[in-house]
Design a protein around this motif. Structure first.
Motif, mmCIF file in Angstrom:
data_model
loop_
_atom_site.group_PDB
_atom_site.id
_atom_site.type_symbol
_atom_site.label_atom_id
_atom_site.label_comp_id
_atom_site.label_asym_id
_atom_site.label_seq_id
_atom_site.Cartn_x
_atom_site.Cartn_y
_atom_site.Cartn_z
ATOM 1 N N ASN A 5 0.859 -1.190 0.000
ATOM 2 C CA ASN A 5 0.000 0.000 0.000
ATOM 3 C C ASN A 5 0.890 1.233 0.000
ATOM 4 O OD1 ASN A 5 -2.483 -1.223 -0.056
ATOM 5 N ND2 ASN A 5 -2.745 -1.245 2.172
ATOM 6 N N ILE A 6 0.465 2.234 -0.775
ATOM 7 C CA ILE A 6 1.247 3.474 -0.864
ATOM 8 C C ILE A 6 0.371 4.630 -0.385
ATOM 9 C CG2 ILE A 6 2.545 5.010 -2.405
ATOM 10 C CD1 ILE A 6 2.945 2.584 -4.277
ATOM 11 N N ALA A 7 0.856 5.334 0.627
ATOM 12 C CA ALA A 7 0.123 6.479 1.186
ATOM 13 C C ALA A 7 0.787 7.763 0.698
ATOM 14 C CB ALA A 7 0.179 6.417 2.708
ATOM 15 N N ILE A 8 -0.012 8.637 0.099
ATOM 16 C CA ILE A 8 0.544 9.917 -0.359
ATOM 17 C C ILE A 8 -0.222 11.055 0.316
ATOM 18 C CG2 ILE A 8 1.080 11.384 -2.353
ATOM 19 C CD1 ILE A 8 1.219 8.932 -4.073
ATOM 20 N N ASP A 9 0.443 11.765 1.189
ATOM 21 C CA ASP A 9 -0.191 12.886 1.883
ATOM 22 C C ASP A 9 0.506 14.178 1.516
ATOM 23 O OD1 ASP A 9 -2.191 11.578 3.647
ATOM 24 O OD2 ASP A 9 -0.408 10.547 4.436
ATOM 25 N N GLY A 10 -0.141 15.280 1.868
ATOM 26 C CA GLY A 10 0.506 16.560 1.628
ATOM 27 C C GLY A 10 -0.503 17.680 1.535
ATOM 28 N N TYR A 11 0.012 18.865 1.227
ATOM 29 C CA TYR A 11 -0.808 20.071 1.188
ATOM 30 C C TYR A 11 -1.768 20.046 -0.005
ATOM 31 C CZ TYR A 11 2.355 21.562 4.770
ATOM 32 O OH TYR A 11 3.057 21.631 5.935
ATOM 33 N N SER A 12 -2.716 20.990 0.003
ATOM 34 C CA SER A 12 -3.700 21.057 -1.075
ATOM 35 C C SER A 12 -3.025 21.370 -2.400
ATOM 36 C CB SER A 12 -4.719 22.166 -0.782
ATOM 37 O OG SER A 12 -5.458 21.848 0.351
ATOM 38 N N SER A 13 -3.496 20.703 -3.428
ATOM 39 C CA SER A 13 -3.057 20.970 -4.815
ATOM 40 C C SER A 13 -1.556 20.891 -5.026
ATOM 41 C CB SER A 13 -3.530 22.363 -5.278
ATOM 42 O OG SER A 13 -4.889 22.512 -5.092
ATOM 43 N N CYS A 14 -0.910 19.906 -4.435
ATOM 44 C CA CYS A 14 0.524 19.812 -4.735
ATOM 45 C C CYS A 14 0.837 18.590 -5.596
ATOM 46 C CB CYS A 14 1.382 19.882 -3.477
ATOM 47 S SG CYS A 14 1.078 18.555 -2.368
ATOM 48 N N GLY A 15 -0.168 18.082 -6.273
ATOM 49 C CA GLY A 15 0.091 17.009 -7.239
ATOM 50 C C GLY A 15 0.033 15.609 -6.646
ATOM 51 N N LYS A 16 -0.567 15.479 -5.467
ATOM 52 C CA LYS A 16 -0.679 14.153 -4.847
ATOM 53 C C LYS A 16 -1.483 13.211 -5.747
ATOM 54 C CE LYS A 16 -2.980 15.595 -1.248
ATOM 55 N NZ LYS A 16 -3.115 17.034 -1.505
ATOM 56 N N GLY A 17 -2.602 13.746 -6.253
ATOM 57 C CA GLY A 17 -3.490 12.933 -7.084
ATOM 58 C C GLY A 17 -2.801 12.504 -8.369
ATOM 59 N N THR A 148 4.941 18.223 -1.075
ATOM 60 C CA THR A 148 4.764 19.652 -0.874
ATOM 61 C C THR A 148 5.269 20.397 -2.103
ATOM 62 O OG1 THR A 148 5.241 21.486 0.616
ATOM 63 C CG2 THR A 148 6.969 19.829 0.388
ATOM 64 N N ALA A 149 4.844 21.673 -2.206
ATOM 65 C CA ALA A 149 5.330 22.557 -3.273
ATOM 66 C C ALA A 149 4.998 23.977 -2.823
ATOM 67 C CB ALA A 149 4.637 22.250 -4.592
ATOM 68 N N ARG A 150 5.655 24.963 -3.405
ATOM 69 C CA ARG A 150 5.395 26.351 -2.998
ATOM 70 C C ARG A 150 3.927 26.717 -3.274
ATOM 71 N NH1 ARG A 150 10.033 27.157 -5.745
ATOM 72 N NH2 ARG A 150 8.932 28.209 -7.444
ATOM 73 N N PRO A 151 3.284 27.497 -2.365
ATOM 74 C CA PRO A 151 1.862 27.819 -2.539
ATOM 75 C C PRO A 151 1.530 28.440 -3.902
ATOM 76 C CG PRO A 151 2.612 28.532 -0.380
ATOM 77 C CD PRO A 151 3.821 28.027 -1.097
ATOM 78 N N GLU A 152 2.380 29.315 -4.420
ATOM 79 C CA GLU A 152 2.084 29.969 -5.704
ATOM 80 C C GLU A 152 2.082 28.956 -6.845
ATOM 81 O OE1 GLU A 152 4.342 31.008 -3.554
ATOM 82 O OE2 GLU A 152 3.230 32.758 -2.785
ATOM 83 N N VAL A 153 2.999 28.010 -6.762
ATOM 84 C CA VAL A 153 3.074 26.969 -7.801
ATOM 85 C C VAL A 153 1.806 26.118 -7.740
ATOM 86 C CG1 VAL A 153 4.351 24.895 -8.549
ATOM 87 C CG2 VAL A 153 5.606 26.889 -7.696
ATOM 88 N N ARG A 154 1.386 25.791 -6.527
ATOM 89 C CA ARG A 154 0.203 24.958 -6.352
ATOM 90 C C ARG A 154 -1.051 25.677 -6.849
ATOM 91 N NH1 ARG A 154 -0.708 23.877 -0.806
ATOM 92 N NH2 ARG A 154 0.994 25.043 0.082
ATOM 93 N N ALA A 155 -1.153 26.992 -6.521
ATOM 94 C CA ALA A 155 -2.336 27.758 -6.936
ATOM 95 C C ALA A 155 -2.396 27.856 -8.459
ATOM 96 C CB ALA A 155 -2.305 29.143 -6.308
ATOM 97 N N GLN A 156 -1.249 28.029 -9.065
ATOM 98 C CA GLN A 156 -1.190 28.115 -10.528
ATOM 99 C C GLN A 156 -1.716 26.813 -11.160
ATOM 100 O OE1 GLN A 156 2.241 30.169 -11.583
ATOM 101 N NE2 GLN A 156 0.859 31.097 -13.077
ATOM 102 N N ARG A 157 -1.277 25.700 -10.620
ATOM 103 C CA ARG A 157 -1.700 24.401 -11.170
ATOM 104 C C ARG A 157 -3.215 24.211 -11.008
ATOM 105 N NH1 ARG A 157 2.945 20.990 -8.119
ATOM 106 N NH2 ARG A 157 4.710 21.494 -9.437
ATOM 107 N N ARG A 158 -3.727 24.516 -9.799
ATOM 108 C CA ARG A 158 -5.160 24.308 -9.553
ATOM 109 C C ARG A 158 -5.998 25.269 -10.398
ATOM 110 N NH1 ARG A 158 -8.671 21.474 -6.021
ATOM 111 N NH2 ARG A 158 -7.035 19.926 -6.178
ATOM 112 N N HIS A 159 -5.502 26.508 -10.567
ATOM 113 C CA HIS A 159 -6.220 27.493 -11.370
ATOM 114 C C HIS A 159 -6.312 27.003 -12.818
ATOM 115 C CE1 HIS A 159 -6.571 31.658 -13.291
ATOM 116 N NE2 HIS A 159 -7.713 31.400 -12.698
ATOM 117 N N HIS A 160 -5.211 26.479 -13.315
ATOM 118 C CA HIS A 160 -5.157 25.956 -14.671
ATOM 119 C C HIS A 160 -6.166 24.807 -14.846
ATOM 120 C CE1 HIS A 160 -3.360 25.014 -18.510
ATOM 121 N NE2 HIS A 160 -3.171 23.773 -18.133
#
Ligand code: DC
Length: 226
Positions: A5-17, A148-160
């Motif tokens: 089993n592989i568990a992937i956790d982390g902040y919102s929108s950092c590419g976990k999915g 994890t990833a920088r918040p601005e990078v994450r927001a850019q990805r989710r916005h896209h």
């Protein structure tokens, strides 16, 4: 070959999915987006117009909520179904995003979903992404990744992603403030807060592309299953 089993956790929108999906495809494992399950319950609460303080109504809503996933080969993504109805688009709206962290704090909701997630993991061969997978859902997962990833990078990805889904209303700033607020609520809640498991490997993908993060994760998997 040994299944894990592989568990992937982390902040919102950092590419976990994204990473979880890539890994599941590569290894022929089951992919579970646990955040979609919290979003589905949030959507059901909004639709039924239930107050999150009304524990009795929430309990009965949970008992009547069956969450499942369906793979859509044309678009190569999994849709979330609630009682057989595809609600994938509905659970990605800003309305759900802005309420999901409050709903995720509720003990009844967490107990209900964690039980189902653990059931899915019983036979191994599961990649699950979320906030408490390595700490609570699969504390014995053979591989735990904390992303994890920088918040601005994450927001850019989710916005896209929202633009691709046809949401032209939500601005970059709205996305950034929603995800920093969710990070703060998710990390500070009393029950199962977002935190790195002691034995998790940290991946900061701010400067990585999808292929690089997959290569890194596959390397970690190989070390365990070989
Ligand atoms: O992964 P996501 O951003 O779609 O998750 C939405 C919310 O669900 C997130 O802000 C917190 C909650 N969540 C949780 O509390 N525990 C999980 N295992 C997964 C998500």
């Amino acid at each position: 070959m040994k299944k894990i089993n592989i568990a992937i956790d982390g902040y919102s929108s950092c590419g976990k999915g994204t990473l979880a999906k890539q890994l599941a495809q590569k290894l022929n494992y089951v992919f579970i987006d646990s955040g979609a399950m919290y979003r589905a319950i949030t959507y059901a609460i909004i639709e039924s117009d239930i107050s999150i303080e009304d524990s009795e109504k929430i309990e009965s809503l949970l008992q009547n909520s069956h969450i499942s996933f369906e793979y859509n080969p044309e678009q190569d993504y999994f849709s979330t179904l609630l009682n057989g109805v595809n609600i994938e688009k509905e659970i990605r709206t800003m309305e759900v995003s802005s309420r999901v962290s409050e709903v995720s704090k509720l003990e009844s909701v967490r107990n209900f979903l964690v039980k189902q997630q653990q059931q899915i993991g019983l036979h191994k061969g599961v990649v699950m992404d979320g906030r408490d997978i390595g700490t609570v859902v699969f504390p014995d997962a053979e591989l735990k990744i904390f992303m994890t990833a920088r918040p601005e990078v994450r927001a850019q990805r989710r916005h896209h992603e929202l633009l691709l889904r046809g949401d032209m209303q939500t601005s970059f700033d709205d996305v950034l403030s929603n995800l920093t607020e969710r990070d703060s609520i998710d990390s500070s809640r009393a029950i199962s807060p977002l935190k790195k498991a002691d034995d998790a490997v940290v991946i900061d993908n701010s400067e990585m592309n999808k292929e690089q993060q997959l290569a890194l994760a596959i390397d970690l998997v190989q070390k365990i299953i070989n």
